[in-house]
Each structure stands twice: as structure tokens, then as C-alpha cells.
Motif scaffolding. Structure first.
Motif, PDB file in Angstrom:
ATOM      1  N   ILE A 176     -30.826  33.988 -10.049  1.00 38.06           N
ATOM      2  CA  ILE A 176     -31.670  32.836  -9.713  1.00 38.06           C
ATOM      3  C   ILE A 176     -31.278  32.262  -8.358  1.00 38.06           C
ATOM      4  O   ILE A 176     -32.135  31.942  -7.522  1.00 38.06           O
ATOM      5  N   TRP A 177     -29.983  32.131  -8.128  1.00 38.45           N
ATOM      6  CA  TRP A 177     -29.513  31.620  -6.835  1.00 38.45           C
ATOM      7  C   TRP A 177     -29.922  32.555  -5.692  1.00 38.45           C
ATOM      8  O   TRP A 177     -30.358  32.120  -4.624  1.00 38.45           O
ATOM      9  N   MET A 178     -29.802  33.860  -5.916  1.00 32.46           N
ATOM     10  CA  MET A 178     -30.188  34.819  -4.896  1.00 32.46           C
ATOM     11  C   MET A 178     -31.696  34.775  -4.624  1.00 32.46           C
ATOM     12  O   MET A 178     -32.137  34.898  -3.482  1.00 32.46           O
ATOM     13  N   ALA A 179     -32.494  34.563  -5.673  1.00 34.32           N
ATOM     14  CA  ALA A 179     -33.949  34.467  -5.490  1.00 34.32           C
ATOM     15  C   ALA A 179     -34.297  33.261  -4.625  1.00 34.32           C
ATOM     16  O   ALA A 179     -35.163  33.338  -3.739  1.00 34.32           O
ATOM     17  N   ALA A 180     -33.599  32.159  -4.852  1.00 36.98           N
ATOM     18  CA  ALA A 180     -33.815  30.975  -4.008  1.00 36.98           C
ATOM     19  C   ALA A 180     -33.426  31.278  -2.566  1.00 36.98           C
ATOM     20  O   ALA A 180     -34.085  30.824  -1.615  1.00 36.98           O
ATOM     21  N   GLY A 181     -32.370  32.060  -2.382  1.00 34.37           N
ATOM     22  CA  GLY A 181     -31.943  32.432  -1.038  1.00 34.37           C
ATOM     23  C   GLY A 181     -32.968  33.299  -0.325  1.00 34.37           C
ATOM     24  O   GLY A 181     -33.236  33.105   0.870  1.00 34.37           O
ATOM     25  N   PHE A 182     -33.540  34.261  -1.041  1.00 31.83           N
ATOM     26  CA  PHE A 182     -34.590  35.105  -0.451  1.00 31.83           C
ATOM     27  C   PHE A 182     -35.758  34.242   0.013  1.00 31.83           C
ATOM     28  O   PHE A 182     -36.300  34.442   1.106  1.00 31.83           O
ATOM     29  N   LEU A 183     -36.155  33.284  -0.812  1.00 30.49           N
ATOM     30  CA  LEU A 183     -37.278  32.417  -0.469  1.00 30.49           C
ATOM     31  C   LEU A 183     -36.980  31.623   0.799  1.00 30.49           C
ATOM     32  O   LEU A 183     -37.819  31.542   1.709  1.00 30.49           O
ATOM     33  N   LEU A 184     -35.783  31.060   0.898  1.00 26.08           N
ATOM     34  CA  LEU A 184     -35.412  30.278   2.072  1.00 26.08           C
ATOM     35  C   LEU A 184     -35.360  31.151   3.320  1.00 26.08           C
ATOM     36  O   LEU A 184     -35.776  30.725   4.410  1.00 26.08           O
ATOM     37  N   TYR A 185     -34.881  32.373   3.174  1.00 29.64           N
ATOM     38  CA  TYR A 185     -34.807  33.268   4.333  1.00 29.64           C
ATOM     39  C   TYR A 185     -36.194  33.570   4.889  1.00 29.64           C
ATOM     40  O   TYR A 185     -36.426  33.503   6.101  1.00 29.64           O
ATOM     41  N   PHE A 186     -37.126  33.904   4.007  1.00 29.25           N
ATOM     42  CA  PHE A 186     -38.468  34.282   4.487  1.00 29.25           C
ATOM     43  C   PHE A 186     -39.275  33.077   4.965  1.00 29.25           C
ATOM     44  O   PHE A 186     -40.147  33.213   5.815  1.00 29.25           O
ATOM     45  N   LEU A 187     -38.961  31.873   4.448  1.00 29.09           N
ATOM     46  CA  LEU A 187     -39.665  30.679   4.893  1.00 29.09           C
ATOM     47  C   LEU A 187     -39.087  30.104   6.180  1.00 29.09           C
ATOM     48  O   LEU A 187     -39.801  29.464   6.953  1.00 29.09           O
ATOM     49  N   TYR A 188     -37.763  30.324   6.404  1.00 33.45           N
ATOM     50  CA  TYR A 188     -37.130  29.692   7.570  1.00 33.45           C
ATOM     51  C   TYR A 188     -36.290  30.674   8.388  1.00 33.45           C
ATOM     52  O   TYR A 188     -36.508  30.878   9.578  1.00 33.45           O
TER      53      TYR A 188
END
Length: 506
Positions: free
Chosen positions: A468-480
Motif C-alpha cells: 500500500i505504501w509503495m502504491a502511494a509512492g508510485f502515484l506521487l512519482y507519476f503526479l509530481y
């Protein structure tokens, strides 16, 4: 798409970035400072607790061999860290190493992982320190006001003021400079090592030979209670298999491995080291060797003082002295454990702020956090931000809610660094390497296998939370991160980034 996700940042560019006046950290650390940092963060609650647990449930007096086996597994990873830290002497540890070898997305993943690992690790240690202090206060007849003590097991609203204050004080020390941090760490580590040496020397006179029989138990003796009931072991691992014999030694090694976590934090201080090419390998390997030696000697003495089947689970060292009629030593050990946890907390906080600083300097996080203090030359902005967040986390959250994700992050970093050594050897054989990991690719492959084996034995819910933490990280990377990366926003005329260390991207 793949060319942008796996674009690498050249080692030369990483080193040049450290020379920018507004983003340059002060170089003040020596090999001795690094070794002290390593010993300071490695020796923590692990040696004061895990010895009794694995002796009762797995290895008996052969716990010493379990520490040796775990030390060898850590040494495999340490050799890989030493090569990277001397070749890429830049803040960020595994994050920076991954950026130079595997590419931007893998670097972001490991950086995001380290931010979680170090943040939760700092909060866990702060709460544990608070518990030790409150125990000592209780022994002296002092009580914390209602609602301001430990949150562990509490249903009512409360705030662990001691844990929060510790984090805030250490945050201030880190802002004021690395040399001050090193001096304070040296003093506290001296106290902590003194406590361990007292256990070894004083305990050696209380050893009874019959307690070593059998040295490698074949089965668990019939007794009341089990270390499986230990809240700490259930908290840290979620499992504690009761194997004995030779396999019990290896099972014990997978448990006591976590007493070694921390030597990798030394690599985060590479950019603040006077001579990183020479001193980083010495600091990483030296601290690991010292701690392994102390761990082996302590386990030999403690299992000789008291039969392994009678060792305490929560405080085996202190209670072994109580059982032999020396309660004063027990109080001294508890005091040393409480004092020693301060350095563990500070160095974990140090490691987290340096990873965050390195990611912001690369543009993957806001560049606002990559400016250093004009006087102290420390990354004061991320240090203050993260210090406040962790203080709040430590104050409000019970220990059982903090620790689930700490262990898997370290092992994941070990895997990435070992793979990175192999890749960088092939993609950049021309790089000057002051220290070279021997027997590449054998040593890195063994390191990967050892780390994956330990990861597999972690509980399933830890893997779910980690995902779950890694999924949040992927989202932040692609958004910012992907669009704000300095490699994505390179200035006209600047050299094109390379993919996998190969030819320039068209």
C-alpha cells in the motif's frame, strides 16, 4: 516512456551537485565518527532483548553461532554498501546508488521505502526509549501525569510527551551540525558500549559450565511460558518459530538479524565525510565487525550465567544478573539501554533527513527542501519538517501500530544495492572505486538471496502494508516526481541523461 522511467543520473553529475553552494553539506566526519555512528545505531534493544528469545525458542547456548550467521549475512550487504559509498559519496545511501545504476523509477521506489523505514524506525525507538525512562521513574517512585505517558495498550486519549520531546531535541541537535551530533553520539555510545562490556566482563565470573550442556539443544525443554508470548517479538516479527538443532541456529539467525539493522544508515552520511573514498568502507565494515564481536560475547556470557530455558524474554541481560544475586548490575543495564536508545533514534532521524534531502535536490520532491542552512550547512528544512511529523507520530500512536513496516524496508534496500553493484560494474567499469566488493557477482548474489530469504519469513500483513505504501509512492512519482525531476527539466545545452549507463538518450 521506459527511457524516462529508467534514466540514470551519472555519478559525475551526482558529485557535481554536492558542490552547489546552496545545496552543499559541510564535510566534517572522519572514519572514527562514522564507526561511532554505526555502533551507535546498531547496538539497541536487539542485544538487550533478542538473546533471551532465540536462546529459549531456537538455539540455546548456540545463540552465539546465530549471531555469527546473521553477521555474515549483514557483511555481504555491507561489502556492497562500502563499494557504492566510496564510489558515489553523495547523501541518500541506497536511493543515490540506485539512481546511478538502476534508473530514476527504481531510485524513487527505494527512496520512498527508506523514508518510511527511517521515519517509523525513529518513532518506534522514541516510544521504546520513553518506556525505559518511565520504568526507571517508576522504580524511583515518580509517576508521569495521566495522559502523558506511554500510549501502548491505552484506549483513552493520551500523548507520549517523553517520546515527542526526545525527537524534537534530537531534531534541534541535527540542525545545529553534524560535528555536534557526532560528539554527542560519541559520548552516548561510550556509555552504551561500557554497559555491554560490563555484561561481558562481570558476567564472565558468573558463568557455570553446566549451563552450556547441551550447547546445541535438539528439542525445547518442557517449561511454562514461551518467548512466543513476548509482546516485543510479536510486535517486531509477527512470528517466532520454535525450531531446535542445527536448523534452529539458522532460524535464530533470521530473528537476531534485526539486531544488526542500522549499519546501512552510515552510508547516508557519505557527503558529509572528509575522505569518503577511504573512510566510508572503514566506518561501515568497522562498526559491523565491532557489534558482531560484542553480540557473540554477550550471548556466550548470558547463556553461561543462566540456563537458556530460564532466561527472561523481555530483559534477559538484566534479569540474568538478578537471578545470580546481582540486582545492581540489572539497574545499570536498564539505564544503559535507555541512554543508548537516544543515539539509535538520532541516527535514524539523520538517515531519513539525508535521503529526503537528496530526493529534493534531484527534483523528485520539492526543491524547497534541498537548501542548506547558511551557517550550519545542514538540511534544516527537511530536518525540522520530518522531526515535527515524527514527534507527533511517536506521541499519539501506540508502538504496535508503528513497527509493522520497519523491517521489510531494510531488506528491500539490501536487495536493490546488491543488484546495483552488479549493474554499475558492467555499465561503468571506468569509475574509480576506492573499495571494490570482492568476488562480484558472487557476493552480491549471495546478499540478494540472504535478504530475500529473510523477507519471505516476514508476516503477510507486513507485505500488504508495504504494498500500500509503495502504491502511494508510485502515484506521487507519476503526479509530481517524473515531471519535476532535474533530469526531465534539464537546461538547454546540458548533457543528455543516459539510460542504464549507456548511450545518451536521443
Amino acid at each position: 516512456m521506459s527511457s524516462t522511467l529508467f534514466r540514470t543520473k551519472k555519478v559525475e553529475q551526482s558529485i557535481l551537485d554536492t558542490e552547489e553552494p546552496e545545496h552543499a553539506l559541510k564535510k566534517s566526519l572522519s572514519a572514527l565518527d562514522l564507526t561511532v555512528f554505526g555502533v551507535g545505531v546498531i547496538i539497541g534493544t536487539g542485544i538487550f532483548v533478542l538473546t533471551g528469545t532465540v536462546a529459549k525458542d531456537n538455539a540455546g547456548p548456540a545463540t552465539a553461532l546465530a549471531f555469527v550467521a546473521a553477521g555474515i549475512a549483514c557483511a555481504l550487504a555491507a561489502l556492497c554498501y562500502a563499494e557504492f559509498a566510496s564510489t558515489v559519496p553523495v547523501a541518500g545511501s541506497a536511493y543515490t546508488f540506485s539512481y546511478a545504476s538502476l534508473g530514476e523509477l527504481p531510485a524513487w521506489i527505494i527512496g520512498w521505502d527508506l523514508v518510511l523505514e527511517f521515519a517509523l524506525g525513529t518513532a518506534v525507538v522514541a516510544v521504546g526509549w520513553s518506556g525505559y525512562i518511565q520504568s526507571l521513574m517508576d522504580n524511583a517512585g515518580w509517576q508521569m501525569p495521566a495522559g502523558l505517558g506511554s500510549r501502548e495498550g491505552a484506549d483513552a486519549f493520551g500523548f507520549d510527551i517523553l517520546a515527542a520531546v526526545l525527537v524534537l531535541v534530537l531534531t534541534g541537535i541535527l540542525v545545529l551540525g553534524m560535528k555536534l551530533s557526532a560528539r554527542i553520539t560519541s559520548l552516548v555510545v561510550a556509555i552504551k558500549v561500557t554497559v555491554v562490556l560490563v555484561v561481558i566482563i562481570a558476567g564472565a565470573f558468573l558463568v557455570k559450565g553446566e549451563n552450556y550442556d547441551p550447547f546445541i539443544p535438539k528439542e525445547k525443554p518442557v517449561e511454562a511460558g514461551s518467548s512466543l508470548d513476548s509482546p516485543l517479538i510479536q510486535l517486531m516479527f509477527g512470528w517466532a518459530p520454535s525450531n531446535f538443532g542445527v536448523m534452529g541456529i539458522f532460524t535464530a539467525a533470521s530473528v537476531v538479524f534485526f539486531a544488526f539493522i542500522g549499519f546501512d544508515v552510515v552510508a547516508t552520511a557519505a557527503e558529509e565525510t572528509k575522505n569518503p573514498q577511504r573512510d566510508m568502507p572503514r566506518g561501515i565494515l568497522g562498526s559491523l565487525l565491532i557489534c558482531t564481536t560484542l553480540y557473540v560475547l554477550v550471548s556466550i556470557v548470558v547463556t553461561g550465567m543462566q540456563h537458556y530455558s530460564q532466561l527472561s524474554v523481555d530483559a534477559p541481560l538484566a534479569d540474568a544478573f538478578k537471578a545470580t544475586g546481582h540486582p545492581w548490575f540489572a539497574g545499570f543495564i536498564s539505564f544503559g539501554a535507555a541512554v543508548g536508545l537516544t543515539t539509535v533514534c538520532m541516527i535514524l532521524l539523520l538517515g531519513q533527513t539525508r535521503v529526503f534531502f537528496a530526493m529534493s535536490r534531484d527534483g523528485l520532491l520539492p526543491r524547497f527542501f534541498s537548501r542548506v542552512h547558511p551557517r550550519f550547512k545542514t538540511p534544516h528544512r527537511p530536518t525540522i519538517l520530518l522531526g515535527v511529523i515524527i514527534a507527533i507520530l511517536a506521541g499519539f500512536t501506540p508502538l504496535t501500530e508503528l513497527a509493522a513496516l520497519v523491517n521489510i524496508g531494510t531488506l528491500f534496500a539490501f536487495v536493490v544495492v546488491a543488484i546495483g553493484v552488479i549493474i554499475l560494474r558492467k555499465s561503468r567499469p571506468d569509475l574509480p572505486r576506492a573499495f571494490r566488493t570482492p568476488w562480484v557477482p558472487v557476493i552480491p548474489i549471495l546478499s540478494v538471496c540472504a535478504s530475500l530469504w529473510l523477507m519471505i519469513n516476514l508476516p503477510a500483513e507486513t507485505w500488504v502494508r508495504f504494498a500500500i505504501w509503495m502504491a502511494a509512492g508510485f502515484l506521487l512519482y507519476f503526479l509530481y516526481g517524473r515531471t519535476h525531476s532535474r533530469l526531465a527539466r534539464r537546461e538547454p545545452g546540458e548533457e543528455q541523461p543516459t539510460v542504464g549507463g549507456g548511450t545518451p538518450t536521443p
